[in-house]
Design a protein around this motif. Sequence first.
Motif, PDB file in Angstrom:
ATOM      1  N   PHE A  37       0.858  -1.175   0.000  1.00  0.00           N
ATOM      2  CA  PHE A  37       0.000   0.000   0.000  1.00  0.00           C
ATOM      3  C   PHE A  37       0.899   1.231   0.000  1.00  0.00           C
ATOM      4  CE2 PHE A  37      -4.171  -1.862   0.912  1.00  0.00           C
ATOM      5  CZ  PHE A  37      -3.811  -3.129   1.325  1.00  0.00           C
ATOM      6  N   ARG A  45      -4.589   5.935   2.744  1.00  0.00           N
ATOM      7  CA  ARG A  45      -3.756   4.810   2.320  1.00  0.00           C
ATOM      8  C   ARG A  45      -4.406   4.128   1.129  1.00  0.00           C
ATOM      9  NH1 ARG A  45      -0.819   1.575   6.996  1.00  0.00           N
ATOM     10  NH2 ARG A  45      -0.347   3.753   7.393  1.00  0.00           N
ATOM     11  N   PHE A  47      -4.264   1.038  -1.938  1.00  0.00           N
ATOM     12  CA  PHE A  47      -3.751  -0.255  -2.397  1.00  0.00           C
ATOM     13  C   PHE A  47      -2.881  -0.056  -3.630  1.00  0.00           C
ATOM     14  CE2 PHE A  47      -3.640  -4.676  -3.422  1.00  0.00           C
ATOM     15  CZ  PHE A  47      -3.761  -4.743  -4.797  1.00  0.00           C
ATOM     16  N   ALA A  97       2.161  -5.174   3.876  1.00  0.00           N
ATOM     17  CA  ALA A  97       1.231  -5.728   4.851  1.00  0.00           C
ATOM     18  C   ALA A  97       0.946  -7.184   4.502  1.00  0.00           C
ATOM     19  CB  ALA A  97      -0.062  -4.930   4.865  1.00  0.00           C
ATOM     20  N   PRO A 111      -7.223  -2.561   3.095  1.00  0.00           N
ATOM     21  CA  PRO A 111      -6.229  -2.526   4.170  1.00  0.00           C
ATOM     22  C   PRO A 111      -6.671  -3.277   5.428  1.00  0.00           C
ATOM     23  CG  PRO A 111      -6.491  -0.343   3.213  1.00  0.00           C
ATOM     24  CD  PRO A 111      -7.564  -1.195   2.629  1.00  0.00           C
ATOM     25  N   TYR A 114      -5.523  -6.881   6.282  1.00  0.00           N
ATOM     26  CA  TYR A 114      -4.114  -7.152   6.584  1.00  0.00           C
ATOM     27  C   TYR A 114      -3.780  -6.670   8.003  1.00  0.00           C
ATOM     28  CZ  TYR A 114      -3.840  -7.887   1.579  1.00  0.00           C
ATOM     29  OH  TYR A 114      -4.048  -8.352   0.309  1.00  0.00           O
ATOM     30  N   TRP A 117       1.605  -4.950   9.608  1.00  0.00           N
ATOM     31  CA  TRP A 117       2.161  -3.911   8.735  1.00  0.00           C
ATOM     32  C   TRP A 117       3.595  -3.597   9.112  1.00  0.00           C
ATOM     33  CZ3 TRP A 117      -0.716  -1.069   4.995  1.00  0.00           C
ATOM     34  CH2 TRP A 117      -2.065  -1.435   4.898  1.00  0.00           C
TER      35      TRP A 117
END
Length: 127
Positions: A37, A45, A47, A97, A111, A114, A117
């Motif tokens: 990301f 944030r 992808f 991640a 996000p 996941y 990170w």
Amino acid sequence: QVQVVESGGGLVQAGGSLRLSCVVSGRTFSSYNTAWFRQAPGNEREFVAAIKWNGLATDYVDSVKGRFTISKDNAKHTVYLQMNSLKPEDTAVYYCATETSRYRNNPSLAPAVYPVWGQGTLVTVSS
């Protein structure tokens, strides 16, 4: 405890290339989907790319298709993001991640899927 460490960021001119690395430690590496990301200042944030645990499926955001390639090396516990033809709009902190459920189907773009990170690595592309 699972740990994710990114490296490879830096300053590059537009049109140049960088390769980011993501080392995952603390568990069996080859069984989990992993993604990249990025987050630019003032933006959410986003992808960028993901790779399935077995390496047989990948996905990319449209803006990087044809320029970025995600890959993995199980022997090195590492996921790579090769970034070519970089543009100033690629400037961001890039995060790796990884999921914590084994053998999941095609990797997610979200996000929230996941849980683990890294700290991020800064990529700056000058015009």
